[in-house]
Design a protein around this motif. Structure first.
Motif, mmCIF file in Angstrom:
data_model
loop_
_atom_site.group_PDB
_atom_site.id
_atom_site.type_symbol
_atom_site.label_atom_id
_atom_site.label_comp_id
_atom_site.label_asym_id
_atom_site.label_seq_id
_atom_site.Cartn_x
_atom_site.Cartn_y
_atom_site.Cartn_z
ATOM 1 N N VAL A 1 -22.013 -2.357 -34.956
ATOM 2 C CA VAL A 1 -22.318 -2.474 -36.377
ATOM 3 C C VAL A 1 -21.090 -2.129 -37.217
ATOM 4 C CG1 VAL A 1 -23.800 -1.646 -38.266
ATOM 5 C CG2 VAL A 1 -24.722 -1.892 -35.939
ATOM 6 N N LEU B 1 -24.637 -3.746 -29.243
ATOM 7 C CA LEU B 1 -24.668 -3.944 -30.693
ATOM 8 C C LEU B 1 -23.525 -3.139 -31.290
ATOM 9 C CD1 LEU B 1 -25.975 -4.874 -33.371
ATOM 10 C CD2 LEU B 1 -27.426 -2.834 -33.255
ATOM 11 N N ASP C 1 -21.199 -7.562 -38.186
ATOM 12 C CA ASP C 1 -22.073 -6.975 -37.177
ATOM 13 C C ASP C 1 -22.040 -7.921 -35.983
ATOM 14 O OD1 ASP C 1 -22.724 -4.990 -38.970
ATOM 15 O OD2 ASP C 1 -24.636 -5.893 -39.558
ATOM 16 N N SER D 1 -27.374 -3.171 -42.712
ATOM 17 C CA SER D 1 -28.490 -3.460 -41.811
ATOM 18 C C SER D 1 -29.285 -2.222 -41.415
ATOM 19 C CB SER D 1 -27.966 -4.123 -40.529
ATOM 20 O OG SER D 1 -27.201 -3.197 -39.766
ATOM 21 N N ASN D 2 -28.751 -1.026 -41.661
ATOM 22 C CA ASN D 2 -29.381 0.233 -41.243
ATOM 23 C C ASN D 2 -29.499 0.374 -39.726
ATOM 24 O OD1 ASN D 2 -29.844 1.118 -43.935
ATOM 25 N ND2 ASN D 2 -31.667 -0.200 -44.062
ATOM 26 N N GLU D 3 -28.773 -0.472 -38.991
ATOM 27 C CA GLU D 3 -28.735 -0.352 -37.528
ATOM 28 C C GLU D 3 -27.575 0.554 -37.122
ATOM 29 O OE1 GLU D 3 -30.716 -1.682 -35.261
ATOM 30 O OE2 GLU D 3 -31.805 -3.294 -36.282
ATOM 31 N N LYS D 4 -27.624 1.038 -35.888
ATOM 32 C CA LYS D 4 -26.546 1.824 -35.317
ATOM 33 C C LYS D 4 -26.027 1.135 -34.064
ATOM 34 C CE LYS D 4 -28.008 6.373 -37.006
ATOM 35 N NZ LYS D 4 -28.357 7.772 -36.614
ATOM 36 N N ASP E 1 -23.447 -8.609 -31.905
ATOM 37 C CA ASP E 1 -24.265 -8.200 -30.762
ATOM 38 C C ASP E 1 -24.265 -9.308 -29.722
ATOM 39 O OD1 ASP E 1 -25.919 -9.982 -32.150
ATOM 40 O OD2 ASP E 1 -27.753 -8.884 -31.704
ATOM 41 N N ASN F 1 -35.306 -7.621 -29.819
ATOM 42 C CA ASN F 1 -34.005 -7.889 -30.445
ATOM 43 C C ASN F 1 -32.945 -8.279 -29.418
ATOM 44 O OD1 ASN F 1 -34.337 -5.100 -29.651
ATOM 45 N ND2 ASN F 1 -32.348 -4.674 -30.568
#
Length: 256
Positions: A216, A214, A190, A222-225, A192, A249
Motif C-alpha cells: 500500500v 499487498l 497500491d 484505501s485504509n488497507e495495510k 497487489d 480479495n
C-alpha cells in the motif's frame, strides 16, 4: 544341496527385483516442464512421418521425457504428441489437438502452460490458462485463470478443474495531488498480486500453494495495510471444489 542353494538364489533375486520395482513405482510424482526441443534432422523426420501436424511451417517444439522414457512434444500450434521408445526409434502412441482462443483486441487470450501435471504414475494433465488484461486511469491489471484437463488415452481431454485463480498483478493509482506525491515516498500506486505453486502429494492429490502480497502506498486512501499471506490447500482430484478456499480479495477476476 546345490539345488536348494540355486532355488534360494532365485528367491533372493526375485525379492530384490520386486523391491526395485516397488521403489520405482512409488517414486514421487513430479511436475515436468516442456523445454526447447533439440533433435537431429533424422529424429525430426522420423517424428514428422508419424505426426504431420507437428511439422507445419514455422511450428516450434518443446519436449520432455516422463519417468517411463516416453517422449512428449508440445508444438507452438497446441498439438501434443506422445511417443514411446522402441528398438527402431520413437513410435507415436497418441496425439491431442488443443483448441485455444484469442481476441483481436488482446484483452483475452488462452495458452497451454508448458508443463505436464501427473495425476498418477501413468496419467497426465495440462493446464490451459485464460489471460485477461485491463487498463484504467493510472493503473491496470493482468489476470490469469487456470483450467486443468486430463489427456485421455482416446485422444480427448477431460476437464476436472475449471477457472481456478492462477495469478494476477494489479496497480491502482494513489497519487492525485501535489501533496499526495510528496507523501508517497516515491510509491504512487497500491499494488497487489497472487501466485500459485502446485505440488503433487500422491496419486490424485495435489497441494495448491497460494501466495498473496499487498503493498500500500503511503498516499493511499484505501485504509488497507501492506501484508503478505499464503494458504496451502490439499485438492482431492476425485472431488474437486468448484473454487479454492482463499480470501475473496485474493481472488481478483477483473472489474465488472
Amino acid at each position: 544341496m546345490i539345488k536348494n542353494k540355486t532355488i534360494f538364489g532365485y528367491i533372493m533375486l526375485a525379492g530384490i527385483l520386486g523391491c526395485l520395482a516397488t521403489s520405482a513405482f512409488a517414486a514421487p510424482l513430479q511436475i515436468l516442464e516442456f523445454k526447447k526441443a533439440q533433435f537431429s534432422q533424422t529424429e525430426q523426420d522420423q517424428l514428422c512421418k508419424q505426426a504431420k501436424d507437428l511439422c507445419q511451417q514455422d511450428v516450434q517444439w518443446r519436449s520432455l521425457k516422463t519417468p517411463d522414457q516416453n517422449l512428449w512434444i508440445l508444438s507452438s500450434r497446441n498439438d501434443i504428441a506422445q511417443f514411446k521408445p522402441t528398438a527402431l526409434g520413437f513410435k507415436l502412441v497418441r496425439k491431442w489437438n488443443i483448441v485455444t482462443v484469442a481476441t483481436e483486441d488482446g484483452h483475452h487470450n488462452q495458452y497451454i502452460f508448458p508443463k505436464l501435471f501427473p495425476l498418477t504414475q501413468q496419467r497426465y494433465a495440462i493446464a490451459i490458462i485464460d489471460q485477461f488484461s485491463e487498463m484504467y486511469s493510472g493503473g491496470g491489471a493482468n489476470i490469469e485463470r487456470a483450467s486443468f484437463y486430463e489427456l485421455k488415452d482416446s485422444g480427448d481431454e477431460h476437464r476436472f478443474i475449471e477457472n481456478y485463480p492462477f495469478s494476477f498483478s494489479r496497480m491502482i493509482r494513489a497519487c492525485f495531488s501535489e501533496q499526495d506525491y510528496e507523501s508517497s515516498k516515491g510509491k504512487c500506486h497500491d499494488e497487489d498480486g497472487l501466485s500459485l505453486d502446485i505440488r503433487p502429494l500422491k496419486p490424485m492429490l495435489w497441494q495448491f500453494r497460494y501466495h498473496y502480497r499487498l503493498d500500500v502506498s503511503p498516499a493511499s486512501d484505501s485504509n488497507e495495510k501492506s501484508y503478505q499471506g499464503s494458504r496451502n490447500l490439499n485438492i482431492d482430484l476425485n472431488k474437486v471444489p468448484k473454487q479454492p478456499n482463499i480470501p475473496v480479495n485474493w481472488d481478483y477476476t477483473g472489474q465488472e
